[in-house]
Design an enzyme around this catalytic site. Structure first.
Site, PDB file in Angstrom:
ATOM      1  N   ARG A   1      -7.885   2.342  -2.328  1.00  0.00           N
ATOM      2  CA  ARG A   1      -8.705   2.289  -1.114  1.00  0.00           C
ATOM      3  C   ARG A   1      -9.297   3.667  -0.833  1.00  0.00           C
ATOM      4  O   ARG A   1      -8.603   4.686  -0.944  1.00  0.00           O
ATOM      5  CB  ARG A   1      -7.869   1.824   0.080  1.00  0.00           C
ATOM      6  CG  ARG A   1      -8.742   1.382   1.243  1.00  0.00           C
ATOM      7  CD  ARG A   1      -7.984   0.741   2.371  1.00  0.00           C
ATOM      8  NE  ARG A   1      -8.874  -0.132   3.130  1.00  0.00           N
ATOM      9  CZ  ARG A   1      -8.749  -0.368   4.429  1.00  0.00           C
ATOM     10  NH1 ARG A   1      -7.777   0.185   5.127  1.00  0.00           N
ATOM     11  NH2 ARG A   1      -9.599  -1.181   5.051  1.00  0.00           N
TER      12      ARG A   1
ATOM     13  N   GLN B   1       0.843  -1.194   0.000  1.00  0.00           N
ATOM     14  CA  GLN B   1       0.000   0.000   0.000  1.00  0.00           C
ATOM     15  C   GLN B   1       0.880   1.247   0.000  1.00  0.00           C
ATOM     16  O   GLN B   1       1.753   1.405   0.861  1.00  0.00           O
ATOM     17  CB  GLN B   1      -0.928   0.002   1.219  1.00  0.00           C
ATOM     18  CG  GLN B   1      -1.995   1.092   1.133  1.00  0.00           C
ATOM     19  CD  GLN B   1      -2.879   1.138   2.362  1.00  0.00           C
ATOM     20  OE1 GLN B   1      -2.409   1.396   3.460  1.00  0.00           O
ATOM     21  NE2 GLN B   1      -4.166   0.900   2.175  1.00  0.00           N
TER      22      GLN B   1
ATOM     23  N   TYR C   1      -5.894  10.800   4.544  1.00  0.00           N
ATOM     24  CA  TYR C   1      -4.512  11.073   4.135  1.00  0.00           C
ATOM     25  C   TYR C   1      -4.476  11.847   2.806  1.00  0.00           C
ATOM     26  O   TYR C   1      -5.509  12.223   2.277  1.00  0.00           O
ATOM     27  CB  TYR C   1      -3.711   9.779   4.108  1.00  0.00           C
ATOM     28  CG  TYR C   1      -3.657   9.115   5.469  1.00  0.00           C
ATOM     29  CD1 TYR C   1      -3.182   9.820   6.587  1.00  0.00           C
ATOM     30  CD2 TYR C   1      -4.102   7.815   5.662  1.00  0.00           C
ATOM     31  CE1 TYR C   1      -3.149   9.232   7.846  1.00  0.00           C
ATOM     32  CE2 TYR C   1      -4.071   7.218   6.922  1.00  0.00           C
ATOM     33  CZ  TYR C   1      -3.604   7.940   8.012  1.00  0.00           C
ATOM     34  OH  TYR C   1      -3.588   7.362   9.256  1.00  0.00           O
TER      35      TYR C   1
END
Length: 376
Positions: free
Chosen positions: A229, A104, A181
């Site tokens: 995601r 990721q 984020y």
């Protein structure tokens, strides 16, 4: 095997050609356990290898792509070529159990930890301070807005991180566009007040995907995944609602990636706003996608029955298992052997070695009341 578990163990081949042996994935979870250079540690190698025999895919803890994006103590980096050796050992351990490995890719943006980054200066789409404490750190300072040139520099950083993932032997990358984020900060009307081209909320994500695809085309010698995601909603107003999420989903599907991965702590939580529905967010998203792209569901999966329900009622294509797989590294093998009643559902204070949990993560598990089920 119980009939309702059978679908969990069906194989699948993604459009990119990556084959996985079942529909179960290890969710990306921060371990806080990289070494002092932010390289993969021996404890992390052991932790992932122990869990690689059951799941079809392991999505690693997020790895930062730029020094300005580090968001956790003990977070592994993928920001320079010196990280490749350890990452290669990590994916070798994952492959040894028959799982595919996806790393990721991450930049913390305004939620990077100031004391962990150069000059303690956080950056973001715009100079808007976070409104809420999210996760393990309380970050309240206003970030500096990135220049257009700097935004393109971070896009290049994600591309270079993808090259390193390919060279290390991974089977794909997942863009961490969730949990507030940096990628999400561009999508959100709360944190993106830009006036340049990146005021378009999906442009940063689409440019990242385009860069990753170019790198795959140039460097990959085997099939390689791109996943994304996302968090379906934000608590802030204005902020991301299901309406914005549906719009982003359409753009991501058009960008021709391999899968979408919902980020939620409860698969059955209802939408907050943006649409009116009695169904869960997972069901609403799956219904909206309508099988146009594989979808990973996650959240409050404790038992094989919970996982099977997400595939059936939630209508997702995959299920990611988080904390349950930390509590019992052999959760998946037990489910496949129809031994679900032997799955450990909680830890004791003496289980670190048996569960192969890195020491920094173990200390936090014991310290943070209610985070993990621990018999006290």
């Amino acid at each position: 095997m119980k009939t309702n578990y059978q679908k969990l163990f069906q194989d699948y081949t993604f459009k990119s050609g990556v084959y996985v042996k079942n529909r179960l994935m290890m969710a990306p979870m921060t371990t806080f356990s990289a070494d002092e250079n932010d390289y993969v540690s021996q404890e992390e190698l052991d932790y992932y290898k122990e869990r690689a025999n059951g799941v079809g895919t392991i999505i690693t803890a997020c790895a930062y792509v730029s020094k300005s994006g580090k968001g956790f103590d003990g977070q592994m980096g993928i920001d320079h070529d010196g990280t490749i050796k350890g990452l290669a050992q990590l994916v070798e351990g994952i492959h040894s159990g028959g799982a595919k490995g996806v790393v990721q890719l991450y930049h913390g943006g305004r939620l990077a930890v100031p004391r962990l980054i150069p000059n303690e200066e956080t950056v973001s789409a715009s100079s808007i301070a976070p409104l809420e404490d999210r996760g393990f750190y309380s970050i309240t300072q206003a970030p500096r807005a990135l220049t257009t040139e700097e935004v393109y520099g971070i896009i290049t950083d994600f591309g270079e991180a993808t090259r390193r993932a390919i060279e290390a032997g991974f089977d794909g990358v997942e863009l961490h566009g969730a949990s507030g984020y940096l990628i999400q900060q561009f999508v959100s009307p709360h944190s993106n007040h830009r006036t340049d081209e990146f005021q378009n909320p999906s442009l940063f994500s689409l440019k990242l995907i385009n860069e990753v695809k170019k790198v795959i085309e140039e460097y990959a010698t085997k099939p390689f995944l791109i996943g994304y995601r996302f968090s379906p909603e934000e608590p802030e107003t204005p902020g991301i609602t299901m309406k914005e999420t549906f719009s982003l989903i359409d753009e991501l599907i058009q960008a021709d990636i391999d899968y979408l991965h919902i980020a939620t702590t409860d698969a059955w939580a209802k939408p907050r706003r943006g649409i009116v529905s009695d169904k869960s967010r997972t069901e609403c998203i799956a219904e909206y996608i309508n099988k146009r792209i594989p979808l990973i569901g996650v959240g409050s999966v404790h038992t094989p029955g919970d996982a099977a329900l997400i595939l059936e009622k939630g209508a997702t294509d995959f299920v990611a298992i988080g904390r349950a797989l930390i509590v019992d590294p052999h959760w998946v093998e037990k489910a496949e052997k129809n031994e679900a009643d032997t799955i450990s559902l909680q830890l004791t204070k003496n289980d670190q070695r048996q569960a192969v949990i890195p020491t920094p993560l173990w200390k936090l598990i014991l310290e943070i009341e209610g985070w993990f089920p621990v018999e006290r």
